[in-house]
Design an enzyme around this catalytic site. Sequence first.
Site, PDB file in Angstrom:
ATOM      1  N   ARG A 292      11.717   3.981   3.019  1.00  0.00           N
ATOM      2  CA  ARG A 292      10.716   3.331   3.791  1.00  0.00           C
ATOM      3  C   ARG A 292      12.594   2.528   4.531  1.00  0.00           C
ATOM      4  NH1 ARG A 292       6.172  -1.002   3.963  1.00  0.00           N
ATOM      5  NH2 ARG A 292       5.030   1.327   5.007  1.00  0.00           N
TER       6      ARG A 292
ATOM      7  N   HIS B  92       5.642   6.036  10.955  1.00  0.00           N
ATOM      8  CA  HIS B  92       4.915   6.324   9.862  1.00  0.00           C
ATOM      9  C   HIS B  92       3.964   6.797   9.666  1.00  0.00           C
ATOM     10  CE1 HIS B  92       3.699   4.119   6.879  1.00  0.00           C
ATOM     11  NE2 HIS B  92       3.504   3.294   6.539  1.00  0.00           N
TER      12      HIS B  92
ATOM     13  N   LYS C  51      25.515  -3.745  -2.137  1.00  0.00           N
ATOM     14  CA  LYS C  51      27.269  -4.055  -2.877  1.00  0.00           C
ATOM     15  C   LYS C  51      27.504  -2.716  -2.097  1.00  0.00           C
ATOM     16  CE  LYS C  51      26.812  -2.767  -7.873  1.00  0.00           C
ATOM     17  NZ  LYS C  51      26.966  -1.578  -8.767  1.00  0.00           N
TER      18      LYS C  51
ATOM     19  N   ARG D 152       1.311  -1.042   0.070  1.00  0.00           N
ATOM     20  CA  ARG D 152      -0.244   0.151  -0.078  1.00  0.00           C
ATOM     21  C   ARG D 152       0.414   1.372   0.341  1.00  0.00           C
ATOM     22  NH1 ARG D 152      -3.274  -4.291   1.569  1.00  0.00           N
ATOM     23  NH2 ARG D 152      -0.329  -4.798   2.380  1.00  0.00           N
ATOM     24  N   THR D 153       1.844   1.206   0.784  1.00  0.00           N
ATOM     25  CA  THR D 153       2.242   2.581   1.328  1.00  0.00           C
ATOM     26  C   THR D 153       3.023   2.530  -0.113  1.00  0.00           C
ATOM     27  OG1 THR D 153       2.397   1.943   3.220  1.00  0.00           O
ATOM     28  CG2 THR D 153       4.040   3.777   1.990  1.00  0.00           C
TER      29      THR D 153
HETATM   30  C1  NCD Z   1       2.043  -0.880   8.075  1.00  0.00           C
HETATM   31  C2  NCD Z   1       3.146  -0.517   7.962  1.00  0.00           C
HETATM   32  O1  NCD Z   1       4.518  -1.340   7.438  1.00  0.00           O
HETATM   33  O2  NCD Z   1       3.900  -0.129   9.891  1.00  0.00           O
HETATM   34  N1  NCD Z   1       1.206  -1.795   6.762  1.00  0.00           N
HETATM   35  C3  NCD Z   1       1.280  -0.003   5.991  1.00  0.00           C
HETATM   36  O3  NCD Z   1       2.320   1.265   6.156  1.00  0.00           O
HETATM   37  N2  NCD Z   1      -0.003   0.062   5.678  1.00  0.00           N
HETATM   38  C4  NCD Z   1       1.260  -1.716   9.126  1.00  0.00           C
HETATM   39  C5  NCD Z   1       1.724  -3.113   9.474  1.00  0.00           C
HETATM   40  O4  NCD Z   1       2.186  -3.486   8.111  1.00  0.00           O
HETATM   41  O5  NCD Z   1       1.581  -3.947   9.795  1.00  0.00           O
END
Ligand code: NCD
Length: 304
Positions: A101, A129, A80, A51-52
Site C-alpha cells: 500500500r 484498491h 533513509k 483491515r487490509t
Molecule cells: C479503505 C481504503 O484504505 O481505501 N479502507 C480499507 O482498505 N478497508 C477505505 C478508507 O480508508 O476509507
Amino acid sequence: MRHLIDITDLSIDEIDRILDLADDIIANGPKYAHVMQGKKLATLFFEPSTRTRLSFEAAMLELGGSVLGFSEAQSSSAAKGESVSDTVRTVSCYADIIAMRHPKEGAPMAASRKLAVPLINAGDGGHCHPTQTLTDLLTIRREKGRLGGLTVGMCGDLKFGRTVHSLLNAMSRYQDVKFVLISPEELRAPGYVTAMLQNCGAAYREMTSLEEAMPHLDILYMTRVQRERFFNEADYIRLKDTYILTARKLESAKADLSILHPLPRVNEIATEVDDDPRAVYFKQVYYGKIVRMALMMTMLGVKA
Ligand code: NCD
C-alpha cells in the site's frame, strides 16, 4: 507470474473463479489449513491500515504460510530515502508474494516492473484498491446471490475514494447493473471514472440527495470522506458531515437492501444502524480475509 495492480487485470471469469474458491474456503475451511506451508507473504504498508494489512496476514497464516513486513514507511529504509522499487526488489528476495500500500497513485505499478514475485496493490493513493473490490464482490454475491441486475448506490467521497473507483470498474462489467452516484458537487467521481462508465455503456446517475436515491437501491455502499487526500482542512470540515446514515433515513429503503462500507467509518453511519440486519459491513470484514486467501492461492497457483 502476474501482478494485481488494478481490478481490470482480472477478467470477469477470473473474478468469478476467485469468488467460487472463496465460497469453498468458507464451506471447507480445514481443507485449506496447510496449502501455503513454506510460503511467505510480505506486507509493505507505506500508509496506515487495519483491515487490509491484517486480513492479508491472517489469510496467509490461516493457509499455513508465514508473514513478514512493515506497517509504516518510517520503519523501513524509505525513511533513509530508498526508492520504492529498490525496497520492493529487496523484499522479493525474502518473500513469495508481496502486498503493498502506498499514498502515491501508481507506486505499486512502478514497483512491479521487473519484479520476480507477484505484487498485489493494497491501495494506491486516491486511485484504486482491487482487493477491497474482491471483498465487496464476495459480500454482494453472498448477500444477493448474484452480481448482475442490481441497483448500486455509492455515497460519500467518490472523488478520492479508491474503493469506489475499483468497485465501479468491476461491477460495470456485469449485466444490467445500475449505479447511483451520491456525493456533494466537490466530491463527484473523477472524469476518468465516469468516462469509463460511459464507454462501457453502464447506466448511471449522479445526485446529491441520499434520501431521494434510497428507495431504489439494492446495495448502498457508504464511504468515509478521505481527509488525508484533501488539500485544505477547511474543505474537509465543510464536507465531512454531508451524509450520515441513520435508522430514520433507512425507513424508505428496500427490506432487502444491503449496506456495505469498506471501513474505517468515522461518523457517516450512525452506530444504531449496526443492529439493522441490512448492515453487512462487519460481515464484509470477514469476507475480506477469505477472498484474500482465495486470491493468494490463485496468484501462487496453489491448490487444496
Ligand atoms: C479503505 C481504503 O484504505 O481505501 N479502507 C480499507 O482498505 N478497508 C477505505 C478508507 O480508508 O476509507
